[in-house]
Design an enzyme around this catalytic site. Structure first.
Site, mmCIF file in Angstrom:
data_model
loop_
_atom_site.group_PDB
_atom_site.id
_atom_site.type_symbol
_atom_site.label_atom_id
_atom_site.label_comp_id
_atom_site.label_asym_id
_atom_site.label_seq_id
_atom_site.Cartn_x
_atom_site.Cartn_y
_atom_site.Cartn_z
ATOM 1 N N GLU A 162 -0.255 -7.320 2.915
ATOM 2 C CA GLU A 162 -0.486 -6.436 4.068
ATOM 3 C C GLU A 162 -0.168 -7.135 5.370
ATOM 4 O OE1 GLU A 162 -4.377 -4.729 4.284
ATOM 5 O OE2 GLU A 162 -3.885 -3.162 2.840
ATOM 6 N N SER A 187 -5.508 5.527 -0.555
ATOM 7 C CA SER A 187 -5.321 4.075 -0.639
ATOM 8 C C SER A 187 -6.531 3.407 -1.290
ATOM 9 C CB SER A 187 -5.098 3.541 0.763
ATOM 10 O OG SER A 187 -4.866 2.167 0.713
ATOM 11 N N SER A 188 -6.245 2.563 -2.296
ATOM 12 C CA SER A 188 -7.354 1.857 -2.945
ATOM 13 C C SER A 188 -7.814 0.751 -1.998
ATOM 14 C CB SER A 188 -6.889 1.213 -4.245
ATOM 15 O OG SER A 188 -6.048 2.075 -4.948
ATOM 16 N N SER A 247 0.832 -1.196 0.000
ATOM 17 C CA SER A 247 0.000 0.000 0.000
ATOM 18 C C SER A 247 0.874 1.256 0.000
ATOM 19 C CB SER A 247 -0.893 -0.025 1.240
ATOM 20 O OG SER A 247 -1.678 1.128 1.246
ATOM 21 N N GLY A 248 0.594 2.131 -0.930
ATOM 22 C CA GLY A 248 1.336 3.389 -0.999
ATOM 23 C C GLY A 248 2.584 3.306 -1.849
ATOM 24 N N THR A 268 -1.576 2.470 -8.074
ATOM 25 C CA THR A 268 -2.642 3.191 -8.758
ATOM 26 C C THR A 268 -2.053 4.282 -9.664
ATOM 27 O OG1 THR A 268 -4.055 2.713 -6.903
ATOM 28 C CG2 THR A 268 -4.802 4.430 -8.385
ATOM 29 N N GLY A 305 -1.632 -4.746 -2.310
ATOM 30 C CA GLY A 305 -0.396 -5.491 -2.067
ATOM 31 C C GLY A 305 -0.484 -6.272 -0.759
ATOM 32 N N ASN A 331 -1.279 5.446 3.213
ATOM 33 C CA ASN A 331 -1.467 6.114 1.922
ATOM 34 C C ASN A 331 -2.730 6.976 1.990
ATOM 35 O OD1 ASN A 331 -1.797 6.854 -0.724
ATOM 36 N ND2 ASN A 331 -1.936 4.778 -1.553
#
Ligand SMILES: Nc1ncnc2c1ncn2[C@@H]1O[C@H](COP(=O)(O)OP(=O)(O)OP(=O)(O)O)[C@@H](O)[C@H]1O
Ligand SMILES: [Mg+2]
Length: 1106
Positions: free
Chosen positions: A384, A157-158, A102-103, A107, A382, A154
């Site tokens: 986690e 974050s998605s 994440s981050g 994206t 991703g 993030n």
């Protein structure tokens, strides 16, 4: 060759030694130098720069468009271009898988790829393609508004996985697409961790003042339970108000109607109000707290459902038992759970509905059975590891296991396949196969998901704890599973709560709490029906399953775990069927700093993305490989046998030649279509040699190119000059013809050539010269002058040469002195000069004696002019006296008349005293010599007595007009003044004659009368009057018409001997004072020397035409 930027190595395969340290060092070096992309073969490793990089503009697009990976510095554009080119040229479906934590920038990477594809497609600017591109790009902001949230890692974050297929037509233009979304983190709707926010959509809605009153909202996110748990309402780099407007525009562009857009925001607002509903205990059952009534009303209004129905659905549950439906009251805890479940379900269905609407907007049109090709872009969460990991993390990490497995399989498979195809021996590579972990989770009957499902299906009260016990029992002994129960010595695991999976990327401890509920993902039928009954058809349409009768809903719904597993299996199938490209994103630090490179954090990511394994697999034995054509193309300058074009039979031989000539043949292997280079040093040497030769080649190419340009320029120049030459000739010819026509030459209409006949004579004076073209302009003056001379010659050749000096004087007189201001000035007469010599014999003798005396005294050389005059004498009351005048080369003499034997009256007036001459335009011969002494000489000229005719002569003996001496007189004075004093004397021709007599200004009027002789008389104070005899009618006519020049030689300019009108034999010897005859006259008087006439100037009138 990814070596262009010269910071570390652009491809990890080229590292000298592949160790973790060298890998991380290379990454760090490149990150610090702003090189955020590095390859592993065809995999692009991207490090989040946490700053805007100037590397995504149109210039960069152009740089990478249509280029091979190795041709440019590593860049994500190169990956996008490879995928696009492969799709376009080979008709293969391709996919770009973007992974990372994440981050790390997944994206962003997917958006960069989409923008690149948009930039290189639709060169013909088709409207529909442009619309599709717009929709594809604009869909991002809608999905981000409803599916992204600010988390600790993030700010954008998605919270869902996304796979997007972009579909292309046969031209390679995007014509549509399809989005798949995976596992939205819907628990975030009702619960957020500290310092995290809910989905952006909630904050966007309440940032807009216009929406607040309409939906009974307050501006503060703190006012709502669903947006205040994280304690933050703002996120860095996110402007909710602007985003709200952008999202609405995007929704419109996607084709959503106002009613649909309003419904979407109504649902978001409804969820916010629903979150504020508290349910309190009412005895056994639950009831809506009094304070929450307004919230329930607001929910009812927004979702268009009766508030009583909401209350009922939240506090009771209908249970079907044996065909009967029984209402059961819920406890407050159950009611709160139902409320949250409703909120999550509403949000999830809203999100799915939006995805479906986007898909409708980008659905490709009918292509008559043609399927087209696709590029898939996968942007999925991703791996986690959180402080507390729950059901969602388990799913996410399972997803990453699947993708990792796919990655290893595809890369390994690709590599082995390549070696097999090329006939090169494959060296076995050790790598971790995570199949075992995938199976731990997904295996039917035995895997974690199967165990969870079984627990959910069991009748009776199965809790999370019992689920854990089941798992412990079933998975005991699995190398990748453990729990406190199975490993009591591990105090990091909480008893009866935690279990641990050894993922390929690291160990993750999960808390079993809520696994059951989350897996069941139950939304009671009452709530589904509640939503289905909404008066808003859009909302109702989101809950079609609410239509089912409760007595018929016996079948257990599929669990969330199984749904997710199935979607992952389907996803892997989709990806497997496509040619894969990879972007592996890394996060350099947790501080979002553009400068910090946290080695430990990066190391961890490198490990779980299995990048080292990737390098090892890629380098199995050989650091680099390239097709023969490409190799030769790049290095052909390194051997004489291949430069500039290979002289070998094929490309493999050419490759061999290059490597042999450079002594590198022992470090390579030859495949069927590619050369395999063992060590990076060989590749570097080739590159360095190439670099060294490039400047020479560039100069050579420049030379050739410049030569070509110069030759082309020369050709064009020559053509230009030829055209100019032809055009000029044409202009000249046109001008010559026009001139000939205008000058009256007969011109052949076909050839434009003059036929040689001389035009009607006009002496060239009235010639109308057409405007000359530019290049001729400077010549025209000369041509006109030549023309003038030609005419002059035409005229002169008919005049005897000895008459030329007089003719020249007359021309001078006409053009420079009189200038057409006086009709009659003696042009047609023979100018005899010394008229007193032409008097009768006695007078001539008297005059000669007087003249000799004066010459002895004053030593002048010659007499230029003499005649009788009538002189005004102001002193005697304006009376006039008959006198004579003589002009010599130095002075003007006043002589007495014949009665006084032409004696000199006073000493001569030096010529330099003459300041101007005035004559009148009429027939009279009034002449004023203006003198610097202020005593002007006012006279009327006349010839006096010729051949015995004494006194005033009114006409010539043959009855012609009286000879006009003014022109001759003026010319003599003016030319001599000019010659002697180098001073031109102005000649005035005017009727208003002014003069100074005795230093007083006088005016002189001229009148005519039929008296026989002219007289001066006083006409008042300071006024004189000259009375001039009237000239008989026929004489006037003859005087006023100026004879043509051509007549000059016929009549008057010929030698006077020819006519003898005025001359007798003696006179003829002296008459031509202006002729080039130096003979002395019969009286022994030296003939006056011919005055040197000023050169005839070009007539002013002709010059002014040009
Ligand atoms: N190429 C880039 N250039 C500039 N900034 C970037 C780039 N990639 C990522 N970032 C920054 O990092 C932030 C996080 O990136 P992004 O949202 O793409 O991460 P992600 O991998 O999708 O995370 P998540 O899994 O949480 O969705 C972005 O908001 C942006 O600020
Ligand atoms: Mg993301």
């Amino acid at each position: 060759m990814a070596l262009h930027d010269n910071v570390g190595v652009g491809d990890f395969v080229l590292l000298d030694r592949i160790t973790k340290d060298s890998f991380i060092d290379n990454l760090e070096k490149r990150f610090k130098a702003g090189r955020i992309y590095t390859y592993i073969g065809e995999v692009c490793v991207s490090v989040n720069p946490y700053r805007q990089m100037p590397i995504y503009g149109q210039d960069k697009v152009n740089e990478y468009k249509g280029r091979e990976l190795f041709e440019r510095a590593p860049h994500i554009f190169a990956i996008a271009d490879s995928a696009y080119r492969s799709m376009r040229t080979q008709g293969k479906d391709t996919c770009i898988m973007i992974s990372g934590e994440s981050g790390a920038g997944k994206t962003e990477a997917s958006k960069i790829i989409m923008r690149y594809i948009a930039a290189v497609t639709n060169v013909n600017g088709h409207q529909e393609v442009e619309r599709v591109k717009n929709v594809l790009i604009q869909s991002n902001c809608v999905l981000e508004a409803f599916g992204n949230a600010a988390t600790c890692r993030n700010n954008n974050s998605s919270r869902f996985g996304k796979y997007m297929d972009i579909q292309f037509d046969w031209k390679g233009d995007p014509i549509g697409g399809q989005i798949e979304n995976y596992l939205l983190e819907k628990s975030r709707v009702v619960q957020q961790q500290k310092n995290e926010r809910n989905f952006h959509a909630f904050y966007q809605l309440i940032s807009d003042d216009g929406q607040l009153r309409q939906r009974d909202l307050q501006k503060s996110p703190g006012a709502y339970f669903y947006t205040n748990q994280g304690g933050v309402s703002k996120a860095d780099g996110i402007n909710d108000k602007n985003d709200y407007n952008t999202v609405n525009s995007a929704l419109k562009l996607l084709g959503l109607h106002d009613a649909e857009i309003n419904t979407a925001w109504d649902l978001v607002a409804g969820i916010l109000h629903l979150g504020n509903v508290t349910l309190s205990a009412d005895g056994e059952g639950a009831k809506i707290a009094h304070s929450s009534r307004s919230s329930v009303e607001a929910v009812a209004k927004l979702l268009q459902i009766k508030s009583s129905e909401i209350t009922k659905a939240l506090c009771e549950r209908a249970i079907a038992a044996g065909g009967n439906v029984v209402q059961k009251t819920l406890t407050s805890g159950q009611a709160m759970y139902a409320k949250d479940a409703l909120a999550k379900a509403v949000y999830e269905r809203l999100f799915n509905w939006l995805v479906q609407r986007i898909n409708e907007a980008i659905k490709p049109g009918d292509m008559n059975g043609y399927k087209g090709t696709v590029i898939g872009v996968l942007d999925i969460y991703g791996f986690e590891i959180l402080d507390t990991n729950s059901f969602e993390q388990c799913c996410i990490n399972y997803c990453n296991e699947k993708l990792q497995q796919l990655f290893i399989e595809l890369v390994l498979k690709q590599e082995q396949e390549e070696y097999r195809k090329e006939g090169i021996q494959w060296t076995h590579i050790d790598y971790f196969n995570n199949q075992v972990i995938c199976e731990l989770i997904e295996l039917p009957h035995k895997g974690i998901i199967a165990i969870m499902d079984e627990a959910c299906l069991s009748v009776g009260n199965v809790t999370d704890k019992t689920l854990l016990e089941h798992m412990d029992k079933s998975l005991k002994g699995h190398p990748h599973y453990t729990s406190r129960q199975l490993l009591p010595s591990d105090k990091t695991l909480v008893h009866a709560q935690d279990f641990r999976i050894k993922h390929y990327a690291g160990d993750v401890t999960y808390s079993i709490e809520n696994f059951m509920e989350k897996n069941k993902d139950t939304l009671f039928q009452d709530l589904k029906r509640l939503m289905f009954n909404s008066k808003n058809p859009i909302i109702s349409g989101m809950f079609p399953d609410g239509a089912q009768d409760i007595t018929k809903t016996t079948k257990r719904p599929v669990t969330a775990g199984t749904v997710f597993k199935n979607s992952m299996i389907a996803l892997v199938k989709i990806l497997e069927s496509k040619e894969p490209y990879y972007v592996r994103t890394l996060k350099p630090n947790d501080m979002k700093s553009p400068t910090l490179f946290d080695k430990q954090r990066v190391e961890h990511q490198v490990a779980y993305l299995a990048l080292m394994e990737n390098v090892r697999v890629r380098r199995a034995g050989f650091a680099h490989r390239t097709p023969y054509e490409r190799f030769v193309q790049r290095y052909k300058m390194l051997s004489r046998r291949t430069w500039p074009n290979p002289k070998t039979r094929n490309m493999q031989e050419a490759t061999n030649a290059i490597l042999q000539d450079r002594g590198l043949i022992n470090d390579v292997a030859f495949g069927k279509t590619k050369v395999f280079i063992r060590s990076p040093q060989t590749l570097f040497e080739l590159e360095n040699n190439r670099q060294a030769m490039i400047p020479g080649i560039v100069t050579f190419l420049q030379k050739i190119w410049r030569g070509y340009l110069a030759r082309e320029y020369y050709k064009r120049l020559r053509a230009v000059y030829r055209i100019m030459g032809v055009y000029r000739k044409y202009k000249l010819r046109t001008w010559v013809t026009a001139t000939q026509r205008s000058l009256g030459f007969p011109v052949s209409s076909q050839t434009g050539i003059n036929k040689g006949r001389i035009p009607v004579p006009a002496f060239g004076l009235n010639a109308n010269w057409p405007s000359a073209p530019g290049p001729l302009k400077s010549l025209v003056g000369l041509i006109i002058a030549a023309y003038g001379r030609w005419w002059a010659y035409g005229i002169l050749r008919r005049v005897p040469e000895h008459d030329w000096p007089q003719l020249r004087l007359k021309i001078y007189c006409s053009t420079e002195l009189i200038k057409r201001r006086r009709a009659n000035w003696g042009l047609s007469r023979d100018w005899k000069g010394d008229y007193l010599l032409l008097e009768g014999l006695n007078q001539a003798r008297d005059y000669q004696q007087s003249f000799q005396k004066l010459q002895k005294k004053d030593h002048f050389q010659q007499v230029l002019f003499s005649s009788r005059i009538l002189k005004a004498t102001p002193g005697s009351g304006g009376k006039c006296a008959e006198r004579s005048i003589m002009i010599t080369d130095t002075a003007i003499y006043k002589l007495d008349g014949p009665k006084g034997s032409f004696k000199g009256m006073k000493s001569g007036i030096p010529l330099n005293q003459v300041t101007a001459i005035t004559i009148t335009p009429g027939p009279d011969q009034l002449t004023i010599l203006h003198l610097s002494s202020g005593r002007d000489m006012v006279v009327a000229l006349h010839c006096g007595s010729i051949q015995g005719v004494s006194s005033w002569v009114v006409g010539t003996p043959d009855g012609g007009p009286p000879p006009d001496l003014t022109g001759e007189f003026v010319t003599m004075v003016a030319t001599q003044c000019l010659r002697r004093n180098n001073k031109s004397v102005p000649v005035n021709v005017t009727s208003n004659v002014e003069c100074k007599l005795g230093k007083k200004s006088n005016s002189i009027r001229v009148q005519t009368s039929d008296q026989a002789v002219p007289t001066f008389a006083k006409d008042g104070p300071n006024r004189l009057m000259l009375t001039w005899p009237t000239v008989p009618e026929q004489q006037v006519n003859r005087n006023s018409s100026r004879p043509p020049l051509s007549n000059i030689n016929n009549r008057n300019v010929t030698s006077s001997n020819g006519n003898g009108n005025y001359n007798n034999g003696a006179q003829s010897r002296i008459n031509n004072g202006y002729n080039n005859n130096n003979a002395e006259n019969g009286n022994g008087i030296a003939k006056p020397k011919t005055p040197a006439a000023p050169p005839p100037p070009i007539p002013q009138r002709i010059q002014s035409n040009y």
